[in-house]
Write a protein that holds these residues in place. Structure first.
Motif, PDB file in Angstrom:
ATOM      1  N   GLU A   6       0.623  -0.959   0.106  1.00 42.65           N
ATOM      2  CA  GLU A   6       0.151   0.158  -0.401  1.00 42.65           C
ATOM      3  C   GLU A   6       1.059   1.160   0.031  1.00 42.65           C
ATOM      4  O   GLU A   6       0.472   2.282  -0.819  1.00 42.65           O
ATOM      5  CB  GLU A   6      -1.130   0.404   1.374  1.00 42.65           C
ATOM      6  CG  GLU A   6      -2.242  -0.946   1.204  1.00 42.65           C
ATOM      7  CD  GLU A   6      -3.302  -0.492  -0.144  1.00 42.65           C
ATOM      8  OE1 GLU A   6      -2.964   0.896  -0.065  1.00 42.65           O
ATOM      9  OE2 GLU A   6      -3.972  -1.286  -0.690  1.00 42.65           O
ATOM     10  N   LYS A   7       1.857   1.039   0.676  1.00 40.26           N
ATOM     11  CA  LYS A   7       2.881   1.804   0.707  1.00 40.26           C
ATOM     12  C   LYS A   7       3.297   2.986  -0.309  1.00 40.26           C
ATOM     13  O   LYS A   7       3.712   3.746  -0.570  1.00 40.26           O
ATOM     14  CB  LYS A   7       3.773   1.927   2.427  1.00 40.26           C
ATOM     15  CG  LYS A   7       4.707   1.545   1.548  1.00 40.26           C
ATOM     16  CD  LYS A   7       5.853   1.612   3.235  1.00 40.26           C
ATOM     17  CE  LYS A   7       7.107   1.225   3.097  1.00 40.26           C
ATOM     18  NZ  LYS A   7       8.058   0.768   4.331  1.00 40.26           N
ATOM     19  N   TYR A   8       3.534   1.729  -1.378  1.00 33.01           N
ATOM     20  CA  TYR A   8       4.343   2.089  -2.821  1.00 33.01           C
ATOM     21  C   TYR A   8       3.764   2.636  -3.643  1.00 33.01           C
ATOM     22  O   TYR A   8       4.157   2.449  -4.676  1.00 33.01           O
ATOM     23  CB  TYR A   8       4.968   0.544  -2.739  1.00 33.01           C
ATOM     24  CG  TYR A   8       6.018   0.772  -1.725  1.00 33.01           C
ATOM     25  CD1 TYR A   8       6.952   0.845  -2.057  1.00 33.01           C
ATOM     26  CD2 TYR A   8       6.116  -0.887  -0.675  1.00 33.01           C
ATOM     27  CE1 TYR A   8       8.302   0.962  -0.970  1.00 33.01           C
ATOM     28  CE2 TYR A   8       7.601  -1.059  -0.418  1.00 33.01           C
ATOM     29  CZ  TYR A   8       8.415   0.343  -0.118  1.00 33.01           C
ATOM     30  OH  TYR A   8       9.353  -0.160   0.793  1.00 33.01           O
ATOM     31  N   TYR A   9       1.913   2.443  -2.959  1.00 36.85           N
ATOM     32  CA  TYR A   9       1.056   3.594  -4.109  1.00 36.85           C
ATOM     33  C   TYR A   9       1.493   4.121  -4.648  1.00 36.85           C
ATOM     34  O   TYR A   9       1.145   5.658  -5.718  1.00 36.85           O
ATOM     35  CB  TYR A   9      -0.696   3.301  -3.810  1.00 36.85           C
ATOM     36  CG  TYR A   9      -0.859   2.040  -3.823  1.00 36.85           C
ATOM     37  CD1 TYR A   9      -0.429   0.600  -4.673  1.00 36.85           C
ATOM     38  CD2 TYR A   9      -2.203   1.477  -3.698  1.00 36.85           C
ATOM     39  CE1 TYR A   9      -0.499  -0.482  -5.204  1.00 36.85           C
ATOM     40  CE2 TYR A   9      -2.377   0.341  -3.649  1.00 36.85           C
ATOM     41  CZ  TYR A   9      -2.145  -0.501  -4.514  1.00 36.85           C
ATOM     42  OH  TYR A   9      -2.318  -2.128  -4.341  1.00 36.85           O
ATOM     43  N   GLN A  10       2.364   4.821  -3.916  1.00 36.23           N
ATOM     44  CA  GLN A  10       2.993   6.468  -3.956  1.00 36.23           C
ATOM     45  C   GLN A  10       4.419   7.048  -5.123  1.00 36.23           C
ATOM     46  O   GLN A  10       5.084   7.274  -4.387  1.00 36.23           O
ATOM     47  CB  GLN A  10       3.228   7.217  -2.880  1.00 36.23           C
ATOM     48  CG  GLN A  10       1.095   7.946  -2.417  1.00 36.23           C
ATOM     49  CD  GLN A  10       1.247   9.039  -1.163  1.00 36.23           C
ATOM     50  OE1 GLN A  10       2.565   9.157  -0.893  1.00 36.23           O
ATOM     51  NE2 GLN A  10       0.453   9.861  -0.613  1.00 36.23           N
ATOM     52  N   LEU A  11       4.817   5.266  -4.776  1.00 34.65           N
ATOM     53  CA  LEU A  11       6.111   4.855  -5.476  1.00 34.65           C
ATOM     54  C   LEU A  11       6.886   5.204  -6.368  1.00 34.65           C
ATOM     55  O   LEU A  11       7.899   6.279  -6.241  1.00 34.65           O
ATOM     56  CB  LEU A  11       6.289   3.602  -5.670  1.00 34.65           C
ATOM     57  CG  LEU A  11       7.390   2.710  -6.379  1.00 34.65           C
ATOM     58  CD1 LEU A  11       8.570   2.694  -5.166  1.00 34.65           C
ATOM     59  CD2 LEU A  11       7.457   1.177  -7.063  1.00 34.65           C
ATOM     60  N   LEU A  13       6.266   8.803  -7.094  1.00 32.19           N
ATOM     61  CA  LEU A  13       6.879   9.611  -6.762  1.00 32.19           C
ATOM     62  C   LEU A  13       7.750   9.782  -6.254  1.00 32.19           C
ATOM     63  O   LEU A  13       8.989  10.668  -6.172  1.00 32.19           O
ATOM     64  CB  LEU A  13       5.513  10.761  -6.175  1.00 32.19           C
ATOM     65  CG  LEU A  13       5.595  11.781  -5.261  1.00 32.19           C
ATOM     66  CD1 LEU A  13       5.672  12.966  -6.407  1.00 32.19           C
ATOM     67  CD2 LEU A  13       4.415  12.469  -4.678  1.00 32.19           C
ATOM     68  N   LEU A  14       7.871   8.999  -5.168  1.00 32.56           N
ATOM     69  CA  LEU A  14       8.981   9.403  -3.895  1.00 32.56           C
ATOM     70  C   LEU A  14      10.166   9.066  -4.745  1.00 32.56           C
ATOM     71  O   LEU A  14      10.798   9.349  -5.158  1.00 32.56           O
ATOM     72  CB  LEU A  14       9.121   7.793  -3.406  1.00 32.56           C
ATOM     73  CG  LEU A  14       9.287   7.599  -1.958  1.00 32.56           C
ATOM     74  CD1 LEU A  14       9.243   8.500  -1.275  1.00 32.56           C
ATOM     75  CD2 LEU A  14       9.539   6.383  -1.093  1.00 32.56           C
ATOM     76  N   GLN A  17      11.484  11.488  -6.748  1.00 29.37           N
ATOM     77  CA  GLN A  17      12.218  12.770  -5.535  1.00 29.37           C
ATOM     78  C   GLN A  17      14.176  11.654  -5.551  1.00 29.37           C
ATOM     79  O   GLN A  17      14.324  12.340  -5.510  1.00 29.37           O
ATOM     80  CB  GLN A  17      11.803  12.495  -4.384  1.00 29.37           C
ATOM     81  CG  GLN A  17      10.490  13.085  -4.719  1.00 29.37           C
ATOM     82  CD  GLN A  17       9.416  13.133  -3.113  1.00 29.37           C
ATOM     83  OE1 GLN A  17       9.759  12.751  -2.513  1.00 29.37           O
ATOM     84  NE2 GLN A  17       7.782  14.151  -3.506  1.00 29.37           N
ATOM     85  N   CYS A  57       0.427  -6.339  -6.231  1.00 30.64           N
ATOM     86  CA  CYS A  57       1.237  -5.291  -7.150  1.00 30.64           C
ATOM     87  C   CYS A  57       1.066  -5.223  -8.894  1.00 30.64           C
ATOM     88  O   CYS A  57       0.052  -5.037  -8.978  1.00 30.64           O
ATOM     89  CB  CYS A  57       2.836  -5.027  -6.694  1.00 30.64           C
ATOM     90  SG  CYS A  57       4.087  -4.028  -8.053  1.00 30.64           S
ATOM     91  N   ASN A  59       2.549  -4.769 -10.869  1.00 30.04           N
ATOM     92  CA  ASN A  59       2.992  -3.780 -11.880  1.00 30.04           C
ATOM     93  C   ASN A  59       3.455  -3.388 -13.046  1.00 30.04           C
ATOM     94  O   ASN A  59       3.193  -2.614 -14.620  1.00 30.04           O
ATOM     95  CB  ASN A  59       3.357  -2.785 -10.931  1.00 30.04           C
ATOM     96  CG  ASN A  59       2.420  -1.927 -10.638  1.00 30.04           C
ATOM     97  OD1 ASN A  59       1.834  -1.557 -10.541  1.00 30.04           O
ATOM     98  ND2 ASN A  59       3.627  -1.062  -9.243  1.00 30.04           N
TER      99      ASN A  59
END
Ligand code: SF4
Ligand code: SF4
Length: 166
Positions: A6-11, A13-14, A17, A57, A59
């Motif tokens: 779940e925390k990697y759904y913003q992967l 962007l992270l 960065q 995932c 992806n």
């Protein structure tokens, strides 16, 4: 410990960065790699994939897809008892680099449960993705960097490698 997908759904962007930091780290590593880098890479690859559940995932199967070799195509066609030409017309196209790829993504063989329905004969490129268990790992820095944007495992692998090597 389990990696929370779940925390990697913003992967993306992270990872975006951190692209600059990752690029520098990988470039420095290529210039001056520890003697036991292959061993460290293997350990970290196993560690990350023990903690990650790819079925949460998928992806790579939804967005990326493999280049298929002639051997891949022959094996999958055989599984479906299809002529090579029929299989290619049904599922494949030639991309701008001249590689044979799936006509559309998500991959036609990805199930609703995020499992690969042709797992035993999946393309070589699928089995090898995200290429974090290979020797002379720094030879594919450009690819690893790109993969961190889509693959939580590749991102986590690079982060752990940074912590381990510094
Ligand atoms: S290999 Fe990477 S992108 Fe593919 S399913 Fe596993 S974590 Fe996701
Ligand atoms: S063939 Fe299987 S592993 Fe490869 S992209 Fe399709 S679903 Fe994923």
């Amino acid at each position: 410990m389990t990696i929370d997908i779940e925390k990697y759904y913003q992967l993306a962007l992270l990872a975006l960065q951190k692209q600059k930091e990752h690029r520098k780290f990988l470039a420095d590593l290529k210039k001056k790699a520890p003697k036991d880098l292959d061993k460290i890479v293997k350990e970290l690859h196993q560690e990350v994939f023990q903690e990650i559940d790819c079925t949460e995932c998928a992806n790579c199967c939804k967005d990326l897809g493999p280049d298929l070799t002639e051997t891949d195509i022959a094996k999958i066609s055989k599984l479906f008892r299809m002529k090579l030409s029929t299989f290619e017309t049904t599922y494949l196209r030639v991309d701008e680099d001249g590689d044979k790829v799936f006509k559309s993504m998500p991959c036609p063989f990805l199930g609703g449960d995020n499992l690969c329905s042709i797992y035993d004969v999946r393309p070589k490129a699928c089995a090898a993705f995200p290429h974090t268990d290979r020797k002379k790992f720094t030879q594919i820095n450009h690819l690893t960097l790109k993969n961190t944007l889509i693959c939580p495992a590749a991102y986590e692998f690079v982060e752990r490698l940074r912590k381990r090597i510094g």
